[in-house]
Write a protein that holds these residues in place. Structure first.
Motif: not given
Lengths: 552, 339
Positions: B208-209, B211-212, B214-216, B258, B262, B267
């Motif tokens: 999930e980190l 994934a975050a 990738y979001l950034a 969610w 994630a 992502l």
């Protein structure tokens, strides 16, 4: 505050306008010779009225408007006509056209002129006066203004848009004209409004020209007529007619239609200025303001006599040593001149000296990656990457289906393309091919209808011969009674279906010929034109002689 | 030369460079979670991509240098490297990348002409041909009973050899999506399954980190206007919508929206894979359809299909529809509204 609208897309190229607005407009000195093309506008070229050796005065008409879409041409100064000859004119391919070679005498003696009594002229007469004053759109298209100066079937227009947007980089001629001659522009706008019976007048100026906006606002205040001077956002091509109308009014001129079809009209500020000069002083269009910028020491705006060669004009601004050529018009839509020995015409708003540093050659084109930046930038809301694909595959039918002809060739797509594909060139190529095909098709149609008519004629002659023979035989058989039916047919051709068909075919061929046959007397050398005139003269004489012989 | 005489300073290589820059945070997170092996995988994929590209360009008789420098082959290599399991053996990476570049990209005509997303074709070939190594995910460092250092990770990748006393089972496990799927098949509820240590607060622990990150990276691409919002928004929106529907109907059998956002390739897919311009639609409406369709398909494959994740197949299936989507979503031309 007026609510503004926005058009899709557009780009923000660096505007480079400041450099040529530091100095006021200067009057360009008369060069040793002027090359005045007789075809400086859209439509038919003007018919020459002078010959080599003639002395002309400034403002004297030297070319008469020919046909509906045309405008007159005038001597930009007083002097002697040295020749009428073919000379390269502003055109990307270096086309030559008939030009009047004028040697100025330096006296600037005007032809007799005076204000027009426009209040007592009917609108049609006033429009013709403007045609004879050579007034055309000075924003770049050079469309004869008088054609647009009629409200048409509506009797009155809702909105008159005056275009002072000047969205292309480098160009500042309209900007400087608005700063320095705002009152004259407002006077011209008043006249245009009068002719069009427009309810509302909007003057659109991009907001990167605060001085021009202020000058026009003051001039409007001094005048008697209500007009709105509206600053519009600076986005290229915000000065496109359709884009400006959209921004100011929210209305979209339908594809394939003109602004007048939705009750609007659009004129450039410089055009309005020349309308004023023509009406208030009787002065035809013999000069215009031209920006000289780019790779020159002293960028500036000059009031240039039409026909001044680019070489002479550019020399005034001292081009730098590494100048590699000249662009006429802006860097987005202008074209590179094949040489500097080309005259300034009514459509020439800007001369830009090129250098490798200012206009580096684009890197080699890469394949299209369908990123869609072109579609995001296209003000006509086209899909440039699809059109590119169709044009390259010579799939012209599909290109037309995807609205190729709505492309205004503004260059936004090529400007943003990360693959550096010369997209506009592909569209020009496709349009050219389609036009050529259209011409071929028309020519083939004409040939076919001629052939069909010939077949019909041969058939008719044969039938007539047979009838004659039949009549003769019948007459020989019985002296007393010729066939009544046949006599009737001969007496009244309208009742005979075959005859009627022939008549119809002749009529069809005639109208087709009148509408399609290209005029083969355009773009001829002066010798050829003189020869044609002689032949016409002789024909007229023969016709008169023949008439005399028959009539008495 | 004809107009316009000006051009913006942009190029294909600049765009590709920005995409690679946007992947850096995710790579950093990856290293943090799974150890440095991903760097070797990336290097191997890059090398394979460039060599494959050069060979094919040469065979096609196309100038090699400008196309090798455009950066598109590197992006394909990186996306594939980030899609395979962290401890993937070297030949898996080489086969996948070479197939992506040689077959999926160059045989279709090279840059700009391929119909299918090359990295996803490579991924699909691998998961169909080599299902076992493709589903053996390295346990995040925080979960693994034993750790490998860089040298040991490299030794396994290149030679397949593990240090004395360490067994592969101890190092690897199924991916979070895979685990959920098998737990559900064992008649556990979602709640019970998510109680396993492999799961984190919203998705898989550690993943999930990534994934975050990738979001950034996606936010950076949006800000740089390398991509538009349409595809990511429609894809994530579609995925959320359908997963919410099933979650609402039966929260025991279907994971929450969610969790789907994630987990897996959601992502990276939304911002880096489905946004590939070459294989996606060009019209705004078309992008929305394309993204939403991919979101729905991804969910259906995850929930009802035989594969742990569905982004790759959803992407390929939607690639197929692109010409049709483009044809039916042409935006109105200026002055032709309603006509």
């Amino acid at each position: 505050m007026r609510k503004l609208h926005r058009f899709h897309g557009g780009v923000h190229p660096p505007d480079r306008k400041a450099e040529s607005t530091r100095l006021p407009i200067a009057r360009a000195p008369l060069p040793r010779r002027l090359v005045v093309p007789l075809h400086q506008h859209l439509g038919h070229g003007a018919k020459p009225l002078v010959q080599a050796g003639d002395r002309v005065l400034k403002g004297q008409m030297i070319g008469r408007a020919e046909g509906y879409v045309s405008a007159a041409i005038h001597a930009p100064t007083s002097g002697t006509v040295r020749a009428l000859e073919m000379h390269p004119v502003p055109h990307p391919s270096g086309l030559s056209d008939l030009c009047v070679m004028l040697e100025p005498d330096g006296e600037e003696r005007w032809v007799e002129r005076g204000p027009l009594d426009y209040a007592n002229l009917d609108p049609q007469a006033l429009r013709l006066k403007l045609r004879d004053a050579g007034v055309v759109g000075l924003g770049g298209a050079a469309f004869p203004s008088y054609v647009k100066l009629s409200p048409g079937a509506r009797q009155r227009l809702s909105t008159l848009v005056i275009n002072g947007a000047e969205c292309e980089p480098y160009i500042t001629c309209d900007d400087m004209l608005m700063r320095e001659r705002a009152d004259e522009i407002v006077q011209g706008v008043r006249l245009i409004r009068l002719m069009l019976h427009a309810e509302e007048v909007l003057i659109g100026i991009e907001d990167n020209k605060p001085e021009a906006i202020a000058a026009l606002r003051n001039a409007v205040k001094r005048g008697t007529l209500r007009m709105d001077v509206v600053p519009v956002p600076t986005v290229y091509p915000g000065g496109g007619e359709r884009q400006l109308i959209k921004v100011l009014t929210g209305a979209e001129v339908p594809s394939g239609k003109r602004p007048v079809d939705i009750g609007m009209a659009c004129f450039n500020v410089h055009t309005a200025y020349t309308v004023h000069r023509a009406v208030a002083f009787g002065e035809p269009v013999v000069s215009r303001v031209v920006t000289v910028a780019g790779n020159v020491l002293a960028p500036r705006n000059y009031e240039v006599p039409l026909g001044m060669r680019v070489a002479d004009l550019a020399a005034l601004a001292s081009p730098l040593a590494d100048t590699s050529g000249y662009l006429m018009g802006g860097p987005m839509m202008g074209f590179e001149l094949p040489s500097a020995d080309i005259p300034v015409v009514k459509a020439s708003n800007c001369i830009i000296a090129k250098s490798q540093a200012l206009f580096p050659a684009p890197p080699p084109a890469m394949p299209c990656i369908r990123c869609g930046r072109c579609a995001q930038a296209c003000p006509a809301q086209l899909q440039p990457m699809d059109l590119f694909w169709f044009a390259r595959a010579r799939n012209f039918g599909k290109a037309q289906e995807y609205s190729l002809f709505d492309c205004i060739e503004c260059g936004c797509c090529s400007f943003v393309c990360p693959s550096h594909i010369p997209l506009v060139q592909y569209y020009r190529f496709a349009k050219g091919e389609i036009w050529a095909k259209e011409r071929e098709r028309k020519a083939a149609d004409l040939a076919r209808s001629r052939h069909e008519f010939r077949q019909l004629r041969i058939e008719r002659d044969k039938q007539e011969r047979l009838e004659k023979l039949a009549r003769k035989t019948a007459a020989a058989r019985s002296h007393a009674a010729p066939a009544p039916a046949m006599q009737e047919a001969a007496a009244n051709p309208a009742d005979d279906p075959r005859k009627a068909a022939i008549e119809a075919a002749i009529e069809r061929a005639r109208t087709q010929k009148a509408t399609i046959t290209p005029r083969n007397v355009d773009n001829l050398t002066p010798e050829k034109q003189a020869e044609i005139a002689r032949i016409e003269e002789r024909r007229k004489k023969i016709r008169e002689m023949a008439r005399d012989r028959i009539e008495p | 030369m004809s107009s316009p005489h000006l051009a913006m300073a942009s190029s294909v290589s600049v765009i590709m460079g920005k995409v690679m820059l946007a992947l850096i945070p995710a790579i950093a997170a990856y290293v943090y979670v799974f150890g440095p092996a991903i760097l070797a995988t990336l290097a191997l994929a890059s090398l394979t991509a460039l060599v494959s590209e050069a060979i094919m360009l040469k065979l096609r008789g196309v100038p090699v240098q400008p196309f090798l420098m455009d950066g598109s082959a590197l992006v394909t290599g990186w996306l594939l490297a980030l899609s395979v399991p962290p401890l993937a053996p070297w030949w898996l990476v080489v086969i996948g990348t070479a197939f992506a570049i040689m077959v999926a990209k160059q045989l279709y005509g090279g840059l700009g002409n391929n119909i299918f997303n090359p990295a996803m074709v490579g991924y699909a070939v691998l998961i169909v041909s080599f299902p076992v190594p493709m589903t053996q995910w390295l346990a995040p460092e925080t979960l693994a009973a034993q750790h490998l250092d860089l040298g040991q990770q490299l030794a396994y990748m290149l030679l397949g050899s593990l240090p004395e006393g360490i067994r592969l089972d101890a190092l690897t496990m199924a991916s979070p999506l895979d685990t959920l799927k098998s737990q559900l098949q064992l008649q556990h509820t979602v709640r019970e399954a998510l109680a396993l240590p492999i799961f984190g607060s919203v998705g898989g622990k550690g993943t999930e980190l990534v994934a975050a990150a990738y979001l950034a990276g996606g936010a950076y691409l949006l800000q740089q206007r390398v991509i538009t919002w349409h595809v990511p928004a429609a894809f994530l929106g579609g995925l959320v919508a359908i997963s919410a529907l099933f979650y609402g109907a039966d929260a025991d059998r279907y994971a929450a929206p969610w969790f789907h956002l994630a987990s897996g390739a959601s992502l990276i897919g939304a911002f880096f894979i489905l946004t590939d311009p070459v294989t996606g639609p060009t019209t705004p409406k078309g992008k929305l359809l394309f993204g939403a369709g991919a979101g729905l398909l991804t969910y259906l494959i995850r929930a009802f299909g035989g594969y742990p994740d569905g982004v790759a197949f959803a992407c390929l299936l939607m690639n197929l529809c692109v010409p049709l989507i483009d044809m039916y979503t042409q935006p109105p031309v200026f002055g032709k509204k309603g006509g």
